[in-house]
Scaffold this active site. Structure first.
Site, PDB file in Angstrom:
ATOM      1  CG  HIS A 142      -1.450   1.348   1.594  1.00  0.00           C
ATOM      2  ND1 HIS A 142      -0.904   2.130   2.594  1.00  0.00           N
ATOM      3  CD2 HIS A 142      -2.477   2.063   1.073  1.00  0.00           C
ATOM      4  CE1 HIS A 142      -1.585   3.261   2.686  1.00  0.00           C
ATOM      5  NE2 HIS A 142      -2.537   3.249   1.770  1.00  0.00           N
TER       6      HIS A 142
ATOM      7  CB  ILE B  83     -20.014   3.068  -1.281  1.00  0.00           C
ATOM      8  CG1 ILE B  83     -20.890   3.923  -0.354  1.00  0.00           C
ATOM      9  CG2 ILE B  83     -19.732   1.709  -0.639  1.00  0.00           C
ATOM     10  CD1 ILE B  83     -20.251   4.241   0.980  1.00  0.00           C
ATOM     11  CD  GLU B  84     -19.140  -0.060  -5.661  1.00  0.00           C
ATOM     12  OE1 GLU B  84     -18.186  -0.847  -5.768  1.00  0.00           O
ATOM     13  OE2 GLU B  84     -20.237  -0.387  -5.169  1.00  0.00           O
ATOM     14  CB  SER B  85     -13.897   5.520  -4.627  1.00  0.00           C
ATOM     15  OG  SER B  85     -14.318   5.717  -5.960  1.00  0.00           O
TER      16      SER B  85
END
Length: 207
Positions: A13, A168-170
């Protein structure tokens, strides 16, 4: 955020951000890079942290110590009493001062970002051709569950996004595609899984 299919290739990350408040002097950078191996390979951990220290030392010889400690504290799963992985470096609200200018902070942040490809390429190439078993794949899914727990319970970016009606998807795209929870799991004594669990703690000196 990368969740590889191969259990010997670690999760990684990295992000860099810049914040500026219009009409004020508030300007700062934040970000960092951390590694979450499904199996902690000590040579890889030393390579990873040594590479980050080299980047930090170019700008300030105290950066690595400070930001490594910050990452240890931030990427900690309190309810499991274990770190998410082997850490890395993490910093926030870093601005210019008498030791370093804002322009140098910008250059440092760019250097951290540019370190991502060579570091991760090396780690992938070291491990991508290793054979693995179904049991090791299942362990990978179990370690991914801890990653999911951290992101949903503690990650500041996830919490901020959900509390401010973000997309939300992001917000949830950092979660692994497959994760599994095993009730009251105990690693076999002397196993690689037990070794990995023993190294998921703060304050390990990898360099």
């Amino acid at each position: 955020m990368i969740h590889p299919n191969h259990p010997m290739v670690p999760i990684i990350h990295m992000n860099i951000r810049y914040f500026e408040m219009p009409g004020s002097e508030v300007k700062w950078f934040g970000g960092g890079i951390d590694l979450t191996p499904h199996y902690v390979i000590e040579d890889d951990a030393r390579f990873f942290h040594g590479s980050l220290k080299a980047v930090c030392d170019t700008f300030n010889h105290d950066f690595y110590r400070r930001f490594k400690s910050w990452a240890d504290d931030y990427f900690f799963i309190k309810h499991r009493n274990e770190t998410r992985g082997i850490g890395g470096i993490f910093y926030d609200r870093l601005t210019g001062n008498e030791e370093i200018s804002l322009e140098q902070v910008f250059e440092f942040s760019k250097a951290v970002g540019r370190s991502f490809v060579p570091i991760y390429t090396e780690l992938v190439n070291r491990n991508r051709d290793k054979q693995f078993t179904e049991a090791q794949q299942q362990w990978q899914y179990q370690r991914r569950s801890r990653y999911a727990e951290f992101n949903l319970v503690y990650d500041a970016g996830t919490k901020f996004g959900l509390e401010t009606n973000g997309r939300i998807e992001s917000i949830l795209m950092s979660l692994p595609p497959t994760a599994k929870w095993v009730y009251d799991y105990h690693a076999q004594p002397g196993s690689e899984e037990e070794k990995t669990l023993s190294l998921l703690k703060k304050g390990i000196n990898w360099v």
